[in-house]
Design a protein around this motif. Structure first.
Motif, PDB file in Angstrom:
ATOM      1  N   ARG A 156       2.160 -10.901 -38.138  1.00  0.00           N
ATOM      2  CA  ARG A 156       2.869 -10.758 -39.118  1.00  0.00           C
ATOM      3  C   ARG A 156       3.740 -11.983 -39.567  1.00  0.00           C
ATOM      4  NH1 ARG A 156       3.032  -6.274 -36.925  1.00  0.00           N
ATOM      5  NH2 ARG A 156       2.626  -4.015 -36.947  1.00  0.00           N
ATOM      6  N   TYR A 158       7.101 -12.799 -40.661  1.00  0.00           N
ATOM      7  CA  TYR A 158       8.571 -13.177 -41.146  1.00  0.00           C
ATOM      8  C   TYR A 158       9.263 -12.996 -40.350  1.00  0.00           C
ATOM      9  CZ  TYR A 158       6.115 -13.154 -45.748  1.00  0.00           C
ATOM     10  OH  TYR A 158       4.807 -13.501 -46.766  1.00  0.00           O
ATOM     11  N   ARG A 166      12.428  -5.554 -37.590  1.00  0.00           N
ATOM     12  CA  ARG A 166      13.017  -5.145 -37.958  1.00  0.00           C
ATOM     13  C   ARG A 166      12.559  -3.482 -36.962  1.00  0.00           C
ATOM     14  NH1 ARG A 166      11.261  -3.579 -42.784  1.00  0.00           N
ATOM     15  NH2 ARG A 166       9.167  -4.612 -42.800  1.00  0.00           N
TER      16      ARG A 166
ATOM     17  N   THR B  76       0.178  -1.072 -52.196  1.00  0.00           N
ATOM     18  CA  THR B  76       0.387  -1.570 -51.274  1.00  0.00           C
ATOM     19  C   THR B  76      -1.643  -1.502 -51.312  1.00  0.00           C
ATOM     20  OG1 THR B  76       1.737  -0.356 -50.515  1.00  0.00           O
ATOM     21  CG2 THR B  76       0.453  -0.948 -49.193  1.00  0.00           C
ATOM     22  N   ASN B 106       2.340  -8.852 -52.144  1.00  0.00           N
ATOM     23  CA  ASN B 106       2.868 -10.488 -51.883  1.00  0.00           C
ATOM     24  C   ASN B 106       2.198 -10.660 -50.508  1.00  0.00           C
ATOM     25  OD1 ASN B 106       3.158 -10.199 -54.346  1.00  0.00           O
ATOM     26  ND2 ASN B 106       5.848 -10.233 -54.612  1.00  0.00           N
ATOM     27  N   CYS B 107       3.644  -9.548 -49.459  1.00  0.00           N
ATOM     28  CA  CYS B 107       3.844 -10.009 -48.194  1.00  0.00           C
ATOM     29  C   CYS B 107       3.470  -8.960 -47.419  1.00  0.00           C
ATOM     30  CB  CYS B 107       4.659 -10.723 -47.636  1.00  0.00           C
ATOM     31  SG  CYS B 107       6.582  -9.854 -47.955  1.00  0.00           S
ATOM     32  N   GLY B 109       5.619  -5.920 -47.333  1.00  0.00           N
ATOM     33  CA  GLY B 109       6.680  -5.380 -48.016  1.00  0.00           C
ATOM     34  C   GLY B 109       7.207  -4.669 -47.067  1.00  0.00           C
ATOM     35  N   LEU B 110       7.268  -3.455 -47.446  1.00  0.00           N
ATOM     36  CA  LEU B 110       8.171  -2.563 -46.565  1.00  0.00           C
ATOM     37  C   LEU B 110       7.020  -2.019 -45.198  1.00  0.00           C
ATOM     38  CD1 LEU B 110       9.963   0.776 -48.712  1.00  0.00           C
ATOM     39  CD2 LEU B 110      10.869  -1.568 -46.907  1.00  0.00           C
ATOM     40  N   PHE B 111       6.067  -2.158 -45.720  1.00  0.00           N
ATOM     41  CA  PHE B 111       4.766  -1.457 -45.032  1.00  0.00           C
ATOM     42  C   PHE B 111       4.246  -2.332 -43.914  1.00  0.00           C
ATOM     43  CE2 PHE B 111       4.872   1.224 -48.428  1.00  0.00           C
ATOM     44  CZ  PHE B 111       5.227   2.402 -48.140  1.00  0.00           C
ATOM     45  N   ASP B 112       4.672  -3.404 -43.691  1.00  0.00           N
ATOM     46  CA  ASP B 112       4.356  -4.502 -42.479  1.00  0.00           C
ATOM     47  C   ASP B 112       4.786  -4.128 -41.336  1.00  0.00           C
ATOM     48  OD1 ASP B 112       7.292  -5.178 -42.717  1.00  0.00           O
ATOM     49  OD2 ASP B 112       6.281  -7.306 -41.581  1.00  0.00           O
ATOM     50  N   LEU B 113       5.066  -3.299 -40.866  1.00  0.00           N
ATOM     51  CA  LEU B 113       5.540  -2.621 -39.883  1.00  0.00           C
ATOM     52  C   LEU B 113       4.392  -1.518 -39.780  1.00  0.00           C
ATOM     53  CD1 LEU B 113       9.103  -1.291 -40.063  1.00  0.00           C
ATOM     54  CD2 LEU B 113       8.418  -2.662 -38.839  1.00  0.00           C
ATOM     55  N   GLY B 114       3.881  -1.525 -40.262  1.00  0.00           N
ATOM     56  CA  GLY B 114       2.188   0.074 -40.673  1.00  0.00           C
ATOM     57  C   GLY B 114       1.367  -1.362 -39.160  1.00  0.00           C
ATOM     58  N   VAL B 117      -1.792  -1.632 -43.069  1.00  0.00           N
ATOM     59  CA  VAL B 117      -1.442  -2.696 -44.589  1.00  0.00           C
ATOM     60  C   VAL B 117      -1.644  -4.226 -44.311  1.00  0.00           C
ATOM     61  CG1 VAL B 117       0.153  -3.116 -45.785  1.00  0.00           C
ATOM     62  CG2 VAL B 117       0.010  -0.605 -45.091  1.00  0.00           C
ATOM     63  N   ARG B 119      -0.624  -7.990 -45.429  1.00  0.00           N
ATOM     64  CA  ARG B 119       0.061  -8.340 -45.124  1.00  0.00           C
ATOM     65  C   ARG B 119      -0.252  -9.352 -46.065  1.00  0.00           C
ATOM     66  NH1 ARG B 119      -0.566  -6.563 -39.438  1.00  0.00           N
ATOM     67  NH2 ARG B 119       1.260  -4.720 -40.047  1.00  0.00           N
ATOM     68  N   CYS B 134      10.689  -3.431 -55.483  1.00  0.00           N
ATOM     69  CA  CYS B 134       9.715  -2.953 -54.863  1.00  0.00           C
ATOM     70  C   CYS B 134      10.010  -1.743 -55.564  1.00  0.00           C
ATOM     71  CB  CYS B 134       9.737  -2.952 -53.754  1.00  0.00           C
ATOM     72  SG  CYS B 134       9.133  -1.459 -52.231  1.00  0.00           S
TER      73      CYS B 134
ATOM     74  N   ARG C  54      -0.789   4.165 -45.312  1.00  0.00           N
ATOM     75  CA  ARG C  54       0.042   3.268 -45.061  1.00  0.00           C
ATOM     76  C   ARG C  54       0.727   3.012 -43.589  1.00  0.00           C
ATOM     77  NH1 ARG C  54       2.367   2.194 -51.003  1.00  0.00           N
ATOM     78  NH2 ARG C  54       3.021   4.758 -50.845  1.00  0.00           N
ATOM     79  N   SER C  55       0.142   3.977 -43.524  1.00  0.00           N
ATOM     80  CA  SER C  55       1.089   4.714 -41.775  1.00  0.00           C
ATOM     81  C   SER C  55       2.148   4.687 -41.773  1.00  0.00           C
ATOM     82  CB  SER C  55       0.031   3.148 -40.695  1.00  0.00           C
ATOM     83  OG  SER C  55       0.787   1.946 -41.786  1.00  0.00           O
ATOM     84  N   ILE C  59       4.947   4.480 -38.806  1.00  0.00           N
ATOM     85  CA  ILE C  59       6.356   3.973 -39.497  1.00  0.00           C
ATOM     86  C   ILE C  59       7.869   4.715 -38.795  1.00  0.00           C
ATOM     87  CG2 ILE C  59       8.103   2.692 -41.350  1.00  0.00           C
ATOM     88  CD1 ILE C  59       5.212   1.407 -42.326  1.00  0.00           C
ATOM     89  N   LYS C  62       8.845   4.273 -35.522  1.00  0.00           N
ATOM     90  CA  LYS C  62       9.887   2.962 -35.085  1.00  0.00           C
ATOM     91  C   LYS C  62      11.262   2.617 -35.390  1.00  0.00           C
ATOM     92  CE  LYS C  62       5.213   0.714 -35.631  1.00  0.00           C
ATOM     93  NZ  LYS C  62       4.607  -0.769 -35.862  1.00  0.00           N
ATOM     94  N   TYR C  71      11.171   4.809 -47.341  1.00  0.00           N
ATOM     95  CA  TYR C  71       9.486   5.412 -47.265  1.00  0.00           C
ATOM     96  C   TYR C  71       9.081   6.665 -47.605  1.00  0.00           C
ATOM     97  CZ  TYR C  71       9.371   1.237 -44.241  1.00  0.00           C
ATOM     98  OH  TYR C  71       9.452   0.091 -43.503  1.00  0.00           O
TER      99      TYR C  71
END
Lengths: 168, 162, 379
Positions: A156, A158, A166, B76, B106-107, B109-114, B117, B119, B134, C54-55, C59, C62, C71
């Motif tokens: 990741r 960023y 986060r 996504t 793009n990057c 997004g919201l789902f970069d926590l998953g 997905v 990135r 978004c 998308r898990s 998430i 977390k 979400y």
């Protein structure tokens, strides 16, 4: 139908298969906790009481054990019930309920790949959501993400570099 | 194609006007692939619909990558999907362009926590224009298309390198 | 129509494997179907899903409870309000929270408006899949009007993040009521126009009559819910049968498939239930706009939400079937586990059961009429 009357009826239905029900409550809904050994017999008995609609199968990672949850619904009698069982983390074998509720087929496939539990007797134990070469069980609490998947970096860029993740 | 053409021609010839004509043709008929992965697909649909009307700019959807010039990655992209998108991109005929629509492609997004997905779609295929949002509004996607058209207008295929 | 029985004609033909998707215009998102074909007839069908996994459930573990709300928008982006609503309800159920009446009314108004816009996408794309392109454009033209209304409320067109735990984010703007009523007034004639274009179109009706019938028993056994279940002739609607929020205070009909052109539970029935439901939703919105009381729009909630340890399961009637959230809390500010039960997941799982024996063109009708959407299956 009140919760007490439903409790009584289910206790009666389960008496024929010699299972002593353990009752709990989940935010106003009735929950029935059974041992994994008697799960299939209890499920069949509950279907006989009228619970023909299986809404989901959910595994909960509770450290030493996995709790498996089956929310049920009866359309004709407008009843709700949550069936639960617990299996040890070391040997997570649960009887498959596909014979009782065909809806369990996909739900069990999904939970099996996400948690690494085994549904014994499942007719089609393939991966459902994840790719076939996926390693690990992502919804377990101790899951660690791989650094690379099929040559694509999973880094990741960023958040975590700047100490502003986060996720905490 | 242009390399071989250039090598056969005398070194004094100039082709800038032909370039302009070619670019005009390309930018005015950007047919995009009817393909949406997630939420942005609905906004892509609305953009193609009656109000935003992407047809005004010569962009109409095609169902086959073989007939498309533009891949709008709308939504996504998971690791499972990434190799398929790469294949779709490879199936498209040159010249081809890519718009990455929305934060997810793009990057992450919201789902970069998953855990599943990708990135950023630019890890898999080259991207010409990134549209943030978004999901991005139809106006934003239209802007993205116009930016891409400007980019194509400045491309030089046949002109001699200095 | 009847499904074909596969017989060996002795012509030395072989079965063919056919991949449909993940990029296919009529699979409604990134879903792949692996078909084993005997000529034009499907011998077996195996859905390959997970291209949009998308898990979301990971998430959820977390993030804190309010942080997870955006979400839920993306669980079903065509009906994001309904997903917000369901999630807010399950947390409130676990915390035993009372929501102000006005907030409940606003929630029902937005959920029903979103249901109309979702069904418009559904019937529009269904027509498109079958070969009728024009109704699709009519449907998304009308959908823009609902987007405008909801944008007026919360500034977003698709992913609203409007319902909050304990209430809603914003009160209705001053002009909302008249604009919503003006929209509902135009919706009726537009649906009529839509019906003349598509529902009463002889090609469309005969194309779908008796195609891909799902019996009552199969639908219940596979956990199919929502309009698909009602299309199979089961009279079950959570809004009426397990009433929640302010649904007991409004009156509406529950349309059930009756085999209008073919058999009960065929593709046309599932389509027709959705058309009828749009009219009923319009009725509900009208009544709510009339009855809505004044008052606060948020309950008093603590700054950090820490629900008591325990389980809660709650489900609401979303446009694609029952949307259930199973929430396990360990008493901290983040969920221990959140399982999302969606309508599309069950709807896809029944396709391998129904598909064999039908022609490949009918499979497109089956997928379109079930109104499946990829993020709901994969989450």
């Amino acid at each position: 139908m009140g919760l007490e009357a439903l409790k009584e009826e289910i206790t009666k239905a389960l008496s024929t298969i010699v299972v002593e029900p353990v009752w709990a409550e989940a935010a106003g809904d009735l929950a029935l906790h059974v041992l994994p050994g008697s799960l299939k017999a209890v499920a069949a008995a509950l279907k006989g009481v009228g619970f023909r609609l299986l809404l989901a199968v959910a595994v909960v990672d509770e450290g030493e054990t996995f709790r498996v949850v089956y929310p049920l619904c009866s359309l004709e009698r407008r009843l709700r019930l949550i069936l639960m069982t617990s299996v040890p983390r070391q040997a997570p074998d649960i009887d498959s309920l596909v014979d009782v509720w065909p809806a369990a087929n996909w739900h069990e496939r999904e939970q099996a790949e996400l948690f690494g539990v085994t549904f014994v007797g499942h007719p089609d134990p393939r991966h459902l959501l994840l790719p076939d070469d996926w390693e690990g069980y992502p919804l377990r609490k101790d899951y660690k993400e791989p650094e690379v998947y099929r040559g694509i970096s999973t880094e990741r860029p960023y958040w975590e570099d700047e100490g502003c993740s986060r996720s905490n | 194609m242009h390399y071989t053409l250039r090598n056969k021609l005398p070194s004094t010839a100039l082709f800038t006007t032909v370039d302009a004509v070619l670019n005009w043709g390309r930018l005015s008929s950007l047919w995009y692939l009817l393909f949406g992965t997630a939420c942005c697909a609905i906004e892509l649909m609305q953009t193609g619909g009656p109000r935003a009307d992407l047809d005004r700019f010569g962009a109409v959807f095609r169902s086959s990558p073989r007939q498309s010039d533009l891949l709008i990655v709308a939504g996504t992209v998971t690791y499972k999907m990434a190799s398929r998108i790469k294949r779709l991109y490879e199936q498209m005929a040159d010249p081809k362009y890519v718009i990455s629509m929305g934060s997810c492609s793009n990057c992450g997004g919201l789902f970069d926590l998953g855990y599943s997905v990708l990135r950023g779609i630019d890890k898999v295929i080259p991207v010409d224009v990134y549209v943030p949002g978004c999901p991005p509004r139809p106006e934003a996607l239209t802007q993205g298309l116009l930016v891409l058209q400007e980019k194509i207008r400045k491309q030089r295929y046949l002109a001699r390198e200095a | 129509m009847q499904p074909f029985e596969l017989t060996d004609l002795g012509a030395g033909t072989k079965e063919m494997m056919l991949n449909m998707g993940p990029q296919h215009p009529s699979t409604h998102g990134v879903i792949k179907f692996v078909l084993r074909m005997d000529g034009e007839v499907v011998a077996a069908l195996d859905p390959d899903v997970g291209f949009l996994h998308r898990s979301i459930e990971k998430i959820a573990e977390k993030l804190s409870y309010p942080d997870f709300m955006p979400y839920t928008d993306r669980v079903d982006y065509v009906a994001a309000m309904n997903c917000n609503f369901g999630y807010a309800r399950v947390v409130e159920k676990l915390m035993k929270m009372e929501v102000p009446k006005r907030a409940e009314y606003i929630r029902v108004i937005v959920a029903e408006l979103n249901r109309i816009s979702s069904h418009l996408v559904s019937v529009g794309t269904f027509g498109n899949d079958i070969g009728a392109v024009t109704p699709f454009l009519y449907a998304i033209r009308d959908r823009e009007l609902i987007n405008d209304l909801l944008e007026m409320l919360c500034g977003a067109r698709l992913t609203y993040n409007f319902v909050r735990i304990g209430g809603v984010a914003f009160d209705l703007p001053d002009t909302f009521k008249e604009k919503a009523i003006a929209f509902l007034d135009t919706l009726e004639p537009k649906l009529k126009e839509f019906n003349t274009l598509l529902s009463e179109n002889r090609i469309f009706r005969e194309r779908l009559a008796g195609v891909c019938v799902i019996s009552k028993e199969d639908a219940v056994a596979y956990g199919v819910t929502g309009p698909n279940l009602r299309g199979s002739g089961v009279d079950w609607d959570l809004r009426r049968d397990e009433p929640y929020s302010v649904y007991p205070e409004v009156s509406f009909e529950v349309p059930v498939g009756g085999g209008l052109v073919g058999k009960v539970g065929d593709a046309f029935d599932r389509y027709w239930v959705r058309i009828k439901e749009m009219q009923e939703s319009a009725k509900i919105v009208r009544q709510c706009l009339e009855q809505i009381p004044e008052g606060p729009i948020m309950a008093k909630i603590p700054r950090v939400l820490k629900p008591p340890a325990g389980d809660a399961f709650d489900r609401t009637e979303a446009p694609r079937g029952e949307l259930g959230y199973y929430l396990v809390s360990d008493g901290s500010s983040k969920p221990q586990r959140l399982k999302i039960r969606t309508g599309s997941f069950a709807a896809v799982s029944i396709i391998p059961k129904i598909a064999p024996g039908w022609m490949i063109a009918d499979i497109v009708a089956l997928i379109g009429s079930l109104d499946i959407i990829a993020p709901e299956i994969d989450r």
